[in-house]
Scaffold this motif. Structure first.
Motif, PDB file in Angstrom:
ATOM      1  N   TRP A   1      40.834  46.537  38.073  1.00 27.64           N
ATOM      2  CA  TRP A   1      41.535  45.254  38.154  1.00 27.64           C
ATOM      3  C   TRP A   1      41.360  44.670  39.547  1.00 27.64           C
ATOM      4  CZ3 TRP A   1      43.642  42.699  34.142  1.00 27.64           C
ATOM      5  CH2 TRP A   1      43.782  43.419  32.953  1.00 27.64           C
TER       6      TRP A   1
ATOM      7  N   THR B   1      37.830  50.785  33.665  1.00 26.26           N
ATOM      8  CA  THR B   1      38.248  49.410  33.932  1.00 26.26           C
ATOM      9  C   THR B   1      38.910  49.337  35.296  1.00 26.26           C
ATOM     10  OG1 THR B   1      38.555  48.965  31.580  1.00 26.26           O
ATOM     11  CG2 THR B   1      39.678  47.494  33.114  1.00 26.26           C
TER      12      THR B   1
ATOM     13  N   ALA C   1      39.895  41.797  35.006  1.00 26.67           N
ATOM     14  CA  ALA C   1      39.500  43.159  34.637  1.00 26.67           C
ATOM     15  C   ALA C   1      37.983  43.219  34.463  1.00 26.67           C
ATOM     16  CB  ALA C   1      40.174  43.569  33.333  1.00 26.67           C
TER      17      ALA C   1
END
Length: 108
Positions: free
Chosen positions: A47, A45, A27
């Motif tokens: 991933w 955020t 992340a």
């Protein structure tokens, strides 16, 4: 190059005699900010799917855990596949060439 936190413990698979591959979800977070007009833009955020091979995969298996902070450098790889419903999908992975563990040892 990416700096981020490991989301789950690595998934490691062995193939052939002593060769392995490790997969990690990382992340990365872009900090939020306030625009001049007062509008707040929240943190964002993303991933990333990391793939490690051979010796680096064994290091990941032994030392990398959920929550650890990593610096990785690598290249993008795109793979196309058909899902269970027959819809074509594209997976993006980062094939890691080098890694540095940034979590202090006492926290690992």
């Amino acid at each position: 190059m990416l700096i981020g936190n490991v989301g789950l413990d690595p998934e490691v698979r062995y193939y052939e005699a002593d060769s392995c591959v490790a997969k990690v979800r990382l992340a990365t977070t872009e900090k939020g900010y306030v625009l001049p007009n007062g509008t707040r833009v929240p943190d964002r955020t993303d991933w990333h799917n990391l793939v490690f091979y051979r010796k680096l995969a064994k290091v990941v298996e032994q030392y990398v855990h959920k929550g650890d902070k990593l610096y990785v450098d690598g290249r993008l790889q795109y793979t196309q596949y058909d899902d269970k419903r027959g819809i074509q999908r594209t997976a993006t992975e980062i094939i890691v060439d080098s890694m540095e563990m940034l979590t202090p040892k006492q926290q690992q």
